[in-house]
Design an enzyme around this catalytic site. Structure first.
Site, mmCIF file in Angstrom:
data_model
loop_
_atom_site.group_PDB
_atom_site.id
_atom_site.type_symbol
_atom_site.label_atom_id
_atom_site.label_comp_id
_atom_site.label_asym_id
_atom_site.label_seq_id
_atom_site.Cartn_x
_atom_site.Cartn_y
_atom_site.Cartn_z
ATOM 1 C CE LYS A 74 -5.155 15.479 -10.310
ATOM 2 N NZ LYS A 74 -6.480 14.886 -10.482
ATOM 3 C CG ASP A 119 -4.940 10.612 -3.581
ATOM 4 O OD1 ASP A 119 -4.949 10.110 -2.446
ATOM 5 O OD2 ASP A 119 -5.650 10.195 -4.508
#
Length: 405
Positions: A74, A119
């Site tokens: 990410k 998340d």
């Protein structure tokens, strides 16, 4: 569960208006100026003993846990998306990416606030990028995000907002708060009227296949791998990686397999329906980064023609894969893979246990397989609980074996 995608195509890549090598390579060049990323490509490990156990020709793992101290892939998506957002908002300033990442324009950006649901890993990467640039960051967490992951995001300077419900509820709340407060959503999932930033996020993930092509010296007509297993989630990683390989190799591209949790099967359901769809399960998987209830419509436009097979795995299979990768009891390099990071390896193991499923996916003794470890021990206490090992101990063995190799 497994389904072969009847809409998969093997033709010249025709989706450059969504994702392209040119834009991915530009994103990679920009990201190379961010001090929070390690300058070298992430390792591409060969697991010869695991390949022999599975009965395939070769198995390689691209280890994104070593992309940065943030611990996941990410770190490639949120920062470049934030950078592109800033350059659009201040398009007359001709801002230099390196200067932005170094915080040289912090005074200009002091009143800019970005927000996202997460998340865990996307929010941490966005918070870190916002801190580097000098803007404000708000992260919306749903009920199932652990306190350990909340702390990791807050430590990067983000303001945390908690809600009840699941990931999809947090996406909706982030959009609402942005509208009310004049903030800017930097999300990795698209929805109606919101596609530009998710596209930028996915372009950042193109760094992964670009490095793999260089590390394997893959010519356009000779792919290094016959099969690539990719984590599901909303579809961003799979779209970013598959699109790059599809454009590079054209009709000779690898066979792509998307893996997601049984209870968060939004991409599997999309393959059944022929359009971006919702999961049918409880969306409460231990694979937190893949516990998404709705496919990204923009990502699905890429996945529909590019992904050959969709499959689901159980939480127990993911945990078993974490353990095997951490302590393979062979000469293979130990790898610290988090719950979502191990999903591709878990998917391969599940397929090779059921030879009829392996045959459906085209896997055999000649297959050359790539999986991506998308995260390390981003929740260290949970990692130790699930594997029985401290991540630093695994890394110490990894350094020893890598040195001997």
């Amino acid at each position: 569960m497994l389904i072969n995608n009847p809409r998969a195509q093997r033709s010249e890549y025709a989706l450059r208006d969504i994702l392209s090598i040119a834009q991915a390579d530009e994103s990679r060049a920009w990201l190379s100026t961010w001090p929070r990323l390690n300058p070298a490509p992430t390792p591409l490990y060969s697991l010869a003993h695991a390949a022999a156990h599975f009965g395939i020709a070769s198995l390689h793992v691209k280890d994104e846990s070593q992309r940065s101290a943030l611990g996941s892939f990410k770190a490639l998506g949120a920062p470049v998306a934030l950078l592109r957002l800033v350059t659009r908002l201040w398009h007359t300033h001709r801002l230099d990416p390196r200067a932005l990442f170094e915080g040289q324009h912090a005074s200009l950006l002091a009143h800019l606030t970005v927000i996202s649901a997460t998340d865990g890993n996307h929010g941490k990467a966005l918070a870190a990028a916002a801190r580097s640039l000098g803007c404000q960051c708000v992260i919306v967490l749903h009920a199932q995000v652990s306190a350990e992951r909340e702390w990791a995001i807050a430590s990067e300077g983000a303001r945390i907002m908690r809600i009840d419900g699941n990931y999809d509820a947090s996406v909706a709340e982030a959009a609402r708060l942005a509208h009310v407060n004049g903030w800017h959503v930097v999300s990795d999932t698209s929805y109606d009227g919101y596609t530009e930033i998710p596209r930028d996020v996915m372009q950042g993930y193109g760094t992964i296949p670009a490095e793999i092509i260089e590390q394997t010296a893959s010519a356009r007509d000779t792919p290094a791998f016959t099969h690539v297993l990719l984590q599901g989630g909303v579809g961003g990683l799979a779209a970013g990686v598959a699109s790059y390989f599809c454009e590079w190799h054209g009709a000779r591209r690898p066979h792509f397999i998307v893996v997601e949790p049984h209870q968060a099967d939004c991409l599997y359901q999309s393959a059944l329906a022929g359009h971006a769809a919702h999961a049918t399960g409880s969306v409460d998987s231990i694979m937190a980064g893949l516990a998404c209830g709705a496919a990204s419509p923009l990502a699905w436009r890429v996945l529909e023609p590019c992904i050959d097979t969709f499959m689901t795995i159980s939480d127990d299979e993911a945990i078993a894969a974490m353990r095997v990768l951490s302590d393979p009891s062979t000469n293979d390099v130990p790898i610290v893979a988090g719950e979502s990071g191990a999903a591709g390896f878990a998917g391969l193991a599940a397929l090779m246990r059921e030879r009829s499923l392996a045959a459906l996916a085209g896997l055999n003794s000649q297959s050359r397989v790539l999986v991506i470890n998308t995260e390390g021990a981003t929740a260290p206490a949970l990692y130790e609980e699930l594997t029985g090992q401290h991540p630093e101990d695994v890394l110490a063995r990894q350094r020893t074996i890598s040195h001997l190799a």
